[in-house]
Design a protein around this motif. Sequence first.
Motif, PDB file in Angstrom:
ATOM      1  N   ILE A   1       9.085  55.237  41.073  1.00  0.00           N
ATOM      2  CA  ILE A   1       9.065  54.739  39.681  1.00  0.00           C
ATOM      3  C   ILE A   1       8.032  55.509  38.985  1.00  0.00           C
ATOM      4  CG2 ILE A   1       7.880  52.794  38.269  1.00  0.00           C
ATOM      5  CD1 ILE A   1       8.753  50.759  40.633  1.00  0.00           C
ATOM      6  N   THR A   2       8.413  56.047  37.841  1.00  0.00           N
ATOM      7  CA  THR A   2       7.882  57.332  37.534  1.00  0.00           C
ATOM      8  C   THR A   2       6.990  57.098  36.325  1.00  0.00           C
ATOM      9  OG1 THR A   2       9.680  58.017  36.270  1.00  0.00           O
ATOM     10  CG2 THR A   2       9.431  59.158  38.524  1.00  0.00           C
ATOM     11  N   SER A   3       7.014  55.814  35.500  1.00  0.00           N
ATOM     12  CA  SER A   3       6.588  55.376  34.482  1.00  0.00           C
ATOM     13  C   SER A   3       6.691  53.748  34.437  1.00  0.00           C
ATOM     14  CB  SER A   3       6.829  56.180  33.014  1.00  0.00           C
ATOM     15  OG  SER A   3       6.236  55.640  32.092  1.00  0.00           O
TER      16      SER A   3
ATOM     17  N   ALA B   1      18.576  43.292  33.369  1.00  0.00           N
ATOM     18  CA  ALA B   1      17.847  44.438  32.726  1.00  0.00           C
ATOM     19  C   ALA B   1      19.006  45.129  31.744  1.00  0.00           C
ATOM     20  CB  ALA B   1      16.940  45.528  33.671  1.00  0.00           C
ATOM     21  N   ARG B   2      18.276  45.733  30.882  1.00  0.00           N
ATOM     22  CA  ARG B   2      19.139  46.861  29.899  1.00  0.00           C
ATOM     23  C   ARG B   2      18.755  48.164  30.403  1.00  0.00           C
ATOM     24  NH1 ARG B   2      17.864  49.429  24.273  1.00  0.00           N
ATOM     25  NH2 ARG B   2      19.585  50.414  23.818  1.00  0.00           N
ATOM     26  N   VAL B   3      19.631  48.981  30.991  1.00  0.00           N
ATOM     27  CA  VAL B   3      19.346  50.183  31.672  1.00  0.00           C
ATOM     28  C   VAL B   3      20.062  51.405  31.115  1.00  0.00           C
ATOM     29  CG1 VAL B   3      19.263  51.312  33.889  1.00  0.00           C
ATOM     30  CG2 VAL B   3      19.270  48.824  33.958  1.00  0.00           C
ATOM     31  N   LEU B   4      19.263  52.373  30.686  1.00  0.00           N
ATOM     32  CA  LEU B   4      19.688  53.627  30.025  1.00  0.00           C
ATOM     33  C   LEU B   4      19.694  54.630  30.988  1.00  0.00           C
ATOM     34  CD1 LEU B   4      18.333  53.374  26.548  1.00  0.00           C
ATOM     35  CD2 LEU B   4      20.730  52.698  27.238  1.00  0.00           C
ATOM     36  N   GLY B   5      20.506  55.609  31.016  1.00  0.00           N
ATOM     37  CA  GLY B   5      20.392  56.665  31.879  1.00  0.00           C
ATOM     38  C   GLY B   5      21.013  57.936  31.223  1.00  0.00           C
TER      39      GLY B   5
ATOM     40  N   PRO C   1      24.070  56.683  25.415  1.00  0.00           N
ATOM     41  CA  PRO C   1      23.597  56.702  24.162  1.00  0.00           C
ATOM     42  C   PRO C   1      22.105  56.114  24.325  1.00  0.00           C
ATOM     43  CG  PRO C   1      25.553  55.607  24.113  1.00  0.00           C
ATOM     44  CD  PRO C   1      25.466  55.709  25.404  1.00  0.00           C
ATOM     45  N   GLY C   2      21.185  56.959  24.009  1.00  0.00           N
ATOM     46  CA  GLY C   2      19.800  56.724  23.882  1.00  0.00           C
ATOM     47  C   GLY C   2      19.051  56.851  25.348  1.00  0.00           C
ATOM     48  N   GLY C   3      19.974  57.526  26.242  1.00  0.00           N
ATOM     49  CA  GLY C   3      19.376  57.663  27.522  1.00  0.00           C
ATOM     50  C   GLY C   3      18.728  59.204  27.515  1.00  0.00           C
ATOM     51  N   GLU C   4      18.180  59.383  28.616  1.00  0.00           N
ATOM     52  CA  GLU C   4      17.314  60.668  28.650  1.00  0.00           C
ATOM     53  C   GLU C   4      17.589  61.390  29.857  1.00  0.00           C
ATOM     54  OE1 GLU C   4      13.262  60.327  27.955  1.00  0.00           O
ATOM     55  OE2 GLU C   4      13.515  59.226  26.004  1.00  0.00           O
TER      56      GLU C   4
ATOM     57  N   LEU D   1      16.331  56.895  34.819  1.00  0.00           N
ATOM     58  CA  LEU D   1      17.202  55.734  34.228  1.00  0.00           C
ATOM     59  C   LEU D   1      15.659  54.815  33.943  1.00  0.00           C
ATOM     60  CD1 LEU D   1      19.049  54.278  37.190  1.00  0.00           C
ATOM     61  CD2 LEU D   1      19.770  55.489  35.117  1.00  0.00           C
ATOM     62  N   HIS D   2      16.026  54.297  32.464  1.00  0.00           N
ATOM     63  CA  HIS D   2      14.761  53.549  31.812  1.00  0.00           C
ATOM     64  C   HIS D   2      15.446  52.024  32.009  1.00  0.00           C
ATOM     65  CE1 HIS D   2      12.074  52.156  29.027  1.00  0.00           C
ATOM     66  NE2 HIS D   2      12.955  51.556  28.286  1.00  0.00           N
ATOM     67  N   VAL D   3      14.821  51.483  32.460  1.00  0.00           N
ATOM     68  CA  VAL D   3      14.938  49.851  32.747  1.00  0.00           C
ATOM     69  C   VAL D   3      14.055  49.132  31.901  1.00  0.00           C
ATOM     70  CG1 VAL D   3      14.709  48.328  34.688  1.00  0.00           C
ATOM     71  CG2 VAL D   3      15.262  50.522  35.259  1.00  0.00           C
TER      72      VAL D   3
END
Length: 107
Positions: A32-34, A81-85, A89-92, A96-98
């Motif tokens: 977990i980085t942030s 969760a909504r997860v973006l990776g 679209p919108g992922g980085e 993974l952003h949870v």
Amino acid sequence: MSTPTNYNDTTLLPAVEKVAQQSLAMFPGLQITSRARSVDRNNAAGGASDSSHLHRVGFDVVPAAGQDWGVVKQFYQARGARVLGPGDPGGEPGHLHVDYRGMIGGQ
């Protein structure tokens, strides 16, 4: 969504923290980085002005080498969760952003 509070720690809401801890147990080596961020820390990280990190319902993870990012993503999605990776679209790239905004604790 309420106005963010300028938190000075990385404490997630209890239900979100529970999922974060479950994922660490399920996926050895996952990082977990942030976690929750203060407004200043969020600005320094280039976060959105209404980031889920500011509301203590979002965190970023990096799966360990060899872990299937899709399986990790599905773990969080199965828990609401909504997860973006990377590639979303919108992922980085790189994590993974949870995001549990709107899903836990009425946030």
